[in-house]
Design a protein around this motif. Structure first.
Motif, PDB file in Angstrom:
ATOM      1  N   LEU A   1       7.897  -1.199   0.477  1.00 28.51           N
ATOM      2  CA  LEU A   1       6.952  -1.816   0.107  1.00 28.51           C
ATOM      3  C   LEU A   1       7.031  -3.118   1.052  1.00 28.51           C
ATOM      4  O   LEU A   1       8.218  -3.537   0.848  1.00 28.51           O
ATOM      5  N   ASP A   2       5.700  -3.632   1.895  1.00 26.64           N
ATOM      6  CA  ASP A   2       5.736  -4.630   2.230  1.00 26.64           C
ATOM      7  C   ASP A   2       6.981  -4.500   4.034  1.00 26.64           C
ATOM      8  O   ASP A   2       7.994  -5.898   3.712  1.00 26.64           O
ATOM      9  N   ASP A   3       7.454  -3.523   4.351  1.00 17.41           N
ATOM     10  CA  ASP A   3       8.698  -3.980   4.630  1.00 17.41           C
ATOM     11  C   ASP A   3      10.284  -3.806   4.379  1.00 17.41           C
ATOM     12  O   ASP A   3      11.185  -3.859   4.578  1.00 17.41           O
TER      13      ASP A   3
ATOM     14  N   GLY B   1       0.508  -3.430  -2.147  1.00 19.04           N
ATOM     15  CA  GLY B   1       0.539  -3.859  -0.632  1.00 19.04           C
ATOM     16  C   GLY B   1       0.962  -2.670  -0.039  1.00 19.04           C
ATOM     17  O   GLY B   1       0.411  -1.364  -0.249  1.00 19.04           O
ATOM     18  N   LYS B   2       1.138  -2.663   0.659  1.00 18.04           N
ATOM     19  CA  LYS B   2       1.675  -1.729   1.953  1.00 18.04           C
ATOM     20  C   LYS B   2       2.924  -0.519   1.732  1.00 18.04           C
ATOM     21  O   LYS B   2       3.546  -1.538   1.716  1.00 18.04           O
ATOM     22  N   TRP B   3       2.606   0.024   1.260  1.00 20.16           N
ATOM     23  CA  TRP B   3       3.686   1.646   0.917  1.00 20.16           C
ATOM     24  C   TRP B   3       4.098   2.468   2.043  1.00 20.16           C
ATOM     25  O   TRP B   3       3.753   2.270   2.925  1.00 20.16           O
TER      26      TRP B   3
ATOM     27  N   SER C   1       2.665   5.915   5.415  1.00 15.76           N
ATOM     28  CA  SER C   1       2.316   5.175   4.844  1.00 15.76           C
ATOM     29  C   SER C   1       0.939   5.121   4.144  1.00 15.76           C
ATOM     30  O   SER C   1       0.212   6.089   4.584  1.00 15.76           O
TER      31      SER C   1
ATOM     32  N   ASP D   1      -1.747   2.602   1.780  1.00 13.85           N
ATOM     33  CA  ASP D   1      -2.092   1.027   1.021  1.00 13.85           C
ATOM     34  C   ASP D   1      -2.676   0.968  -0.193  1.00 13.85           C
ATOM     35  O   ASP D   1      -3.613   1.901  -0.568  1.00 13.85           O
TER      36      ASP D   1
END
Length: 135
Positions: free
Chosen positions: A80-82, A111-113, A128, A130
């Motif tokens: 999640l978000d790096d 967030g960005k998965w 990925s 969002d």
């Protein structure tokens, strides 16, 4: 003339030798996020955006169809978000091996998965989506 022909053949052999290891390592034939996996196949493709559903826990599956990796171990690394959230390891038992892992998403996990497909310590693919909170 023979020297030129010998050089061309030698260059061809060396060129093939440099691509052979990448080919021999196997491939990810398919990879996608889904709402479920039934009979070893994803039932849908959720696309690049998943919206938060309040009062619900959503489960997102990541499916991979792996080829020519028998005897290896592959990891789905969820982030999640790096930031790493979970590693799910699979021992690959055949030339074609379908595996999947899942993550339960709740409000607040927006967030960005991404999921890295890791083989022998190296990331071979990343996918990925969002997870967005529209409120």
């Amino acid at each position: 003339m023979w020297q030129t022909l010998t050089r061309v053949v030698l260059i061809g052999i060396l060129s093939f030798a440099t691509i052979l290891p990448a080919w021999a390592e196997g491939t990810v034939a398919r990879a996608q996020f889904s709402t479920d996996v039934v009979d070893r196949e994803p039932i849908d493709d959720i696309g690049p955006v998943v919206k938060v559903e309040y009062g619900e826990i959503q489960r997102v599956y990541f499916f991979t169809d792996l080829r020519d990796m028998q005897g290896s171990q592959v990891i789905h690394r969820w982030k999640l978000d790096d930031e790493e959230q979970a590693d799910v390891a699979f021992d690959i038992g055949g030339d074609r091996w379908r595996v999947w892992s899942s993550k339960r998403l709740m409000p607040g996990f927006d967030g960005k998965w991404s999921v890295d497909v890791v083989k022998d310590g190296a990331v071979i693919e990343t996918h990925s989506f969002d997870y967005v909170d529209s409120e």
